[in-house]
Design an enzyme around this catalytic site. Structure first.
Site, PDB file in Angstrom:
ATOM      1  N   GLY A 214      45.066  77.414  -2.787  1.00 64.10           N
ATOM      2  CA  GLY A 214      43.558  77.475  -2.909  1.00 64.10           C
ATOM      3  C   GLY A 214      42.996  78.486  -1.741  1.00 64.10           C
ATOM      4  CG  ASN A 215      39.955  81.144  -2.523  1.00 67.42           C
ATOM      5  OD1 ASN A 215      38.934  80.881  -2.753  1.00 67.42           O
ATOM      6  ND2 ASN A 215      40.750  81.564  -3.761  1.00 67.42           N
ATOM      7  NE  ARG A 216      39.288  79.452   5.678  1.00 65.03           N
ATOM      8  CZ  ARG A 216      39.638  78.132   6.348  1.00 65.03           C
ATOM      9  NH1 ARG A 216      38.867  77.246   6.018  1.00 65.03           N
ATOM     10  NH2 ARG A 216      40.410  78.112   7.138  1.00 65.03           N
TER      11      ARG A 216
END
Ligand code: CTP
Length: 404
Positions: A214-216
């Site tokens: 995923g990412n932020r």
């Protein structure tokens, strides 16, 4: 490059921010900051009980005028009528059961209740109290009467309350309060009759049933754009990987992976006027997704990745001439060069670039600072401010392009 701009949809509007004595009084500071960010002239009026919860210095420091607390200490002998007559809007945040009852009855008990009775401006009440109080028939009846008189109520949320209880009664999120103020005050309808598609959040590419890449991205910027487009009268579809509050009237399509987002976007995009790809879409995903949780005992797994579809570039290839296509570029270096390259590579009309390594910018923050690069060579720098204000600047750019 043009001079930095501040998006100011509330410029020149006078707002009285009433604060009463609930635990949630501290949250009104965030509402105050956001309203000032949007250009409003905000006058805080705190009740005596509010002063037990929060200090007047903070409000005076952040507001457009000194805090007002009493009918008797102002140099103006009639502060309530001055405030009531000059206000474009009064928002009471939080609103306790007491102020709701006084306002319903027309009982002038202090500066805030007197001001409420002395105004013909729109009034927004943001109730916050314990669940038992919220559900009490007297409170509900008072609110129903006030709503019948045209008062806007921003209902409380379910959540943690003072003392650790959980239930309905927690003050609505600052975004919801500000969205209601914007709804009532700014020129509506500039996107009426248009259809807008917004994506929000980071995609999650599964590795096994419990893990993902995923990412932020928090999705807050995409939601702010969807809210603002809705407020301007557009018919909005939001394709989102996160579950944040969205105003009713926005169609929300929940997705998780880049492939799911691509499927949803390609269904909706052909029939919209504006597409804003605010989502942080994964560029790679695992080739194989394990059916069962990968166990430590099986050794260190080798995760082989493959590219995902570039949704924005795909939209750029089939873009109708009249459609406005807007992408984002989260960068950590060479902002301008990378943004210009993305404009061309993806055939977008605008790339909204942000330097996510700068303080307060991008992922997870309440604020953002962007540069909007246009395919026509325009470059607009929007300084650090709330994501609501950035949303206004992005949609202003879209509107200018639609008009051409
Ligand atoms: N985007 C997309 N599909 C992808 C990757 C990105 O639609 N698979 C969109 C994003 O929503 C954003 C824009 O493309 O609007 C730019 O995303 P970004 O990740 O910054 O650019 P990339 O093309 O992935 O380039 P790089 O990662 O090399 O910076």
């Amino acid at each position: 490059m043009t001079a930095p701009i501040q998006a100011s949809p509330l410029a020149g509007r006078r707002i009285v921010l009433g604060v009463t004595g609930g635990i949630a009084a501290y949250k009104s500071i965030e509402v105050l900051r956001r309203l000032v960010d949007l250009g409003a002239h905000v006058v805080p009026v705190l009740t005596e009980a509010a002063l037990n919860m929060v200090g007047p210095t903070t409000f005076t420091a952040l507001a457009s005028e000194r805090v007002k607390t009493s009918l008797w200490t102002d140099t103006d002998p009639i502060p309530h009528t001055t405030l009531g007559q000059t206000a474009d809007l009064i928002v009471v945040c939080p609103a306790t059961a007491r102020i709701i009852a006084d306002y319903r009855m027309g009982r002038s008990a202090d500066l805030l209740s007197a001001t409420l009775i002395a105004t013909v401006a729109p009034v927004v009440l943001c109730p916050a109290m314990h669940t038992e109080m919220w559900e009490h028939p007297a409170v509900q009846e008072n609110l129903a009467v006030l709503a019948g008189r045209g008062v806007s109520i921003v209902p409380p949320e379910e959540g943690r309350l003072a003392g650790g209880d959980i239930g309905k009664g927690r003050l609505a999120a600052p975004e919801a309060v500000v969205a209601t103020v914007l709804d009532l005050l700014s020129a509506p309808g500039s996107l009426a009759g248009t259809r807008v598609l917004v994506t929000a959040g980071g995609t999650r590419e599964p590795i096994d049933p419990v893990r993902f890449i995923g990412n932020r991205s928090s999705g807050k910027q995409g939601y702010a754009i969807a809210r603002e487009a809705h407020r301007r009268g557009a018919s909005v579809t939001l394709v989102s990987t996160v579950d944040l509050p969205a105003p009713s009237g926005i169609e929300v399509i929940a997705v998780a992976t880049a492939a799911e987002m691509e499927a949803a976007v390609s269904r909706v995009a052909p029939r919209v006027d504006v597409v804003v790809m605010a989502a942080a879409v994964a560029d790679f995903r695992p080739v194989a997704v394990a059916d069962q949780k990968i166990k430590k005992g099986d050794g260190v797994p080798k995760i082989v990745l493959e590219p995902t579809v570039d949704i924005l570039a795909g939209l750029g290839k089939v873009k109708p001439a009249s459609q406005v296509l807007i992408g984002f570029a989260a960068e950590t270096e060479e902002l301008s060069r990378n943004a210009t390259a993305k404009l061309q590579r993806k055939n977008a009309d605008f790339i909204v670039a942000n330097d996510v390594s700068a303080p307060g910018v991008g992922f997870g923050h309440e604020t953002n600072a962007v540069t909007i690069h246009g395919a026509d060579g325009s470059v607009l720098q929007v300084d650090l401010q709330s994501k609501d204000a950035i949303a206004c600047a992005v949609l202003d750019a879209a509107e200018r392009r639609l008009q051409r």
